[in-house]
Design an enzyme around this catalytic site. Structure first.
Site, PDB file in Angstrom:
ATOM      1  CE  LYS A  17      86.972  58.161  41.288  1.00 24.17           C
ATOM      2  NZ  LYS A  17      88.168  58.318  42.120  1.00 24.17           N
ATOM      3  CE1 TYR A  67      93.461  44.115  10.809  1.00 22.33           C
ATOM      4  CE2 TYR A  67      91.923  44.119  12.655  1.00 22.33           C
ATOM      5  CZ  TYR A  67      92.309  44.576  11.401  1.00 22.33           C
ATOM      6  OH  TYR A  67      91.534  45.489  10.752  1.00 22.33           O
TER       7      TYR A  67
HETATM    8  C1  LIG Z   1      87.756  57.380  43.187  1.00 21.91           C
HETATM    9  C2  LIG Z   1      87.976  57.662  44.607  1.00 21.91           C
HETATM   10  C3  LIG Z   1      87.263  56.945  45.586  1.00 21.91           C
HETATM   11  C4  LIG Z   1      86.427  55.726  45.267  1.00 21.91           C
HETATM   12  O1  LIG Z   1      87.328  54.646  45.076  1.00 21.91           O
HETATM   13  P1  LIG Z   1      86.842  53.153  44.814  1.00 21.91           P
HETATM   14  O2  LIG Z   1      88.102  52.355  44.851  1.00 21.91           O
HETATM   15  O3  LIG Z   1      86.225  53.138  43.449  1.00 21.91           O
HETATM   16  O4  LIG Z   1      85.897  52.809  45.865  1.00 21.91           O
HETATM   17  C5  LIG Z   1      87.409  57.340  46.897  1.00 21.91           C
HETATM   18  N1  LIG Z   1      88.223  58.372  47.253  1.00 21.91           N
HETATM   19  C6  LIG Z   1      88.942  59.066  46.336  1.00 21.91           C
HETATM   20  C7  LIG Z   1      89.830  60.164  46.778  1.00 21.91           C
HETATM   21  C8  LIG Z   1      88.859  58.722  44.988  1.00 21.91           C
HETATM   22  O5  LIG Z   1      89.596  59.380  44.091  1.00 21.91           O
END
Ligand SMILES: *Cc1c(COP(=O)(O)O)cnc(C)c1O
Length: 355
Positions: free
Chosen positions: A33, A253
């Site tokens: 994702k 800045y």
């Molecule tokens: C993003 C996600 C993962 C992976 O999580 P990590 O901490 O990056 O390993 C697993 N399960 C769900 C439901 C997620 O949203």
């Protein structure tokens, strides 16, 4: 050409996936994702084709991008569908979906798919974000199967504190999961990266590694190489100008940094417009030509400033690693009060080089 480069080492990605597979056993649902945590979802999915048994994305559009590019593996929508119209795409493109609320069940009941849906039914075992509570879970499960629109239900939950190896919260969530799903047939999936690295009891049919695939520890305090992980992204740029300042001069800045001794300042082509965190304070580590150095002054949109006083051999053209092999992304994140996850997802305007 502006020298900001995100090197993506796909061999490291495969190494980390093999590690996840060996640790967890069973099957691997690789989380790609958010554009593969900023690494490029398609390149990562291609590289993981032999290691992963499926991919996890957040929502439909992310899945369609992979399907359009020819990815044939199972793809799970972690947030499920947002409206009934999305179910037609789920059906046509053979996607799997999380179901976390009664409204989604109603949409499935009303749908006429060409073939039955594969559902991952979410239990809220204590995180209190999404999912059916333990009392409502078995009823939701039966309702899905009774719809005649679903061929199998995978039982899933998500941990709130699995990155804390000493917190009892994960054990409590596991216990809740086992109790709420007892007697309901089907596969199970509970472990994210931290779950599968730190909690052996959380290993079930499917692991769901994300951040560990990209080589960053899910535990924020951990440096490069912890747990045998290899960092996939190396974000680097170059010094493009050098200033010699006397003592008592302010830089950047807000005059946030004032030299206390004569200081040689390097300007680096990378800023918050590229995803480097503006919150990073003076002292945040960088590596210049492979040697330790530090950020000084406020990060600007397109550039940042570093202290070259103790590196007389470095100057215009010197390579600066923002994070990667010598500087852990988690180290930068910790200095900036955030997580490696966020920094990786936010990289933009860099040249991506896959190797
Ligand atoms: C993003 C996600 C993962 C992976 O999580 P990590 O901490 O990056 O390993 C697993 N399960 C769900 C439901 C997620 O949203």
């Amino acid at each position: 050409m502006r020298p900001l480069t995100a090197q993506i080492r796909l061999d490291h990605l495969r190494h980390n996936c093999a590690l996840a597979r060996a640790l967890h056993g069973g099957r691997v649902l690789a989380a790609v994702k958010a554009n593969g945590y900023g690494h490029g979802a398609l390149a990562c999915a291609d590289a993981l084709a032999d290691c992963a048994d499926g991919f996890a994305v957040a929502f439909l559009e992310e899945a369609l991008e992979l399907r359009a590019a020819g990815v044939r593996h199972p793809i799970l929508l972690l947030e499920g569908v947002f409206d009934a119209a999305e179910l037609a795409h789920v059906d046509r493109h053979d996607l799997w979906m999380v179901v976390h609320c009664p409204e989604q069940i109603a949409m499935i009941e009303a749908a006429s798919p060409a073939k039955p849906f594969r559902v991952w039914l979410k239990l809220d075992s204590g995180m209190h974000r999404v999912g059916f509570g333990p009392q409502a879970y078995a009823e939701a499960y039966r309702r899905l199967l009774a719809s005649g629109k679903v061929d199998a239900v995978v039982k899933i939950t998500h941990f709130a504190r699995s990155d804390e190896s000493d917190s009892p919260a994960t054990a409590a969530q596991l216990e809740c999961f086992d109790r709420a799903t007892a007697g309901l047939p089907g596969e199970a999936s509970v472990a994210n990266s931290a779950g599968l690295m730190l909690h052996p009891r959380a290993r079930r049919d499917w692991g769901r590694p994300g951040i560990m695939l990209y080589g960053a520890s899910p535990q924020s305090g951990q440096g490069v190489g912890s747990g045998g992980l290899k960092p996939v992204m190396r974000l680097s740029s170059r010094v493009f100008a050098v200033r010699e300042l006397g003592a008592g001069e302010a830089i950047g800045y807000g005059a946030r940094f004032v030299t206390d001794v004569p200081t040689r300042v390097g300007l680096v082509a990378c800023g918050y417009g590229d995803g480097y965190p503006r919150q990073a304070p003076s002292g945040t580590p960088v590596a210049v030509d492979g040697r330790a150095a530090r950020l000084i002054g406020r990060v600007s949109m397109d550039m940042l400033t570093i202290d070259l006083t103790d590196l007389p051999d470095s100057g215009i053209g010197s390579e600066v690693e923002l994070w990667g092999d010598r500087v852990g992304v988690n180290q930068v994140a910790e200095a900036a009060g955030t997580l490696g996850y966020e920094l990786l997802c936010n990289v933009k305007r860099a040249r991506f080089v896959y190797e």
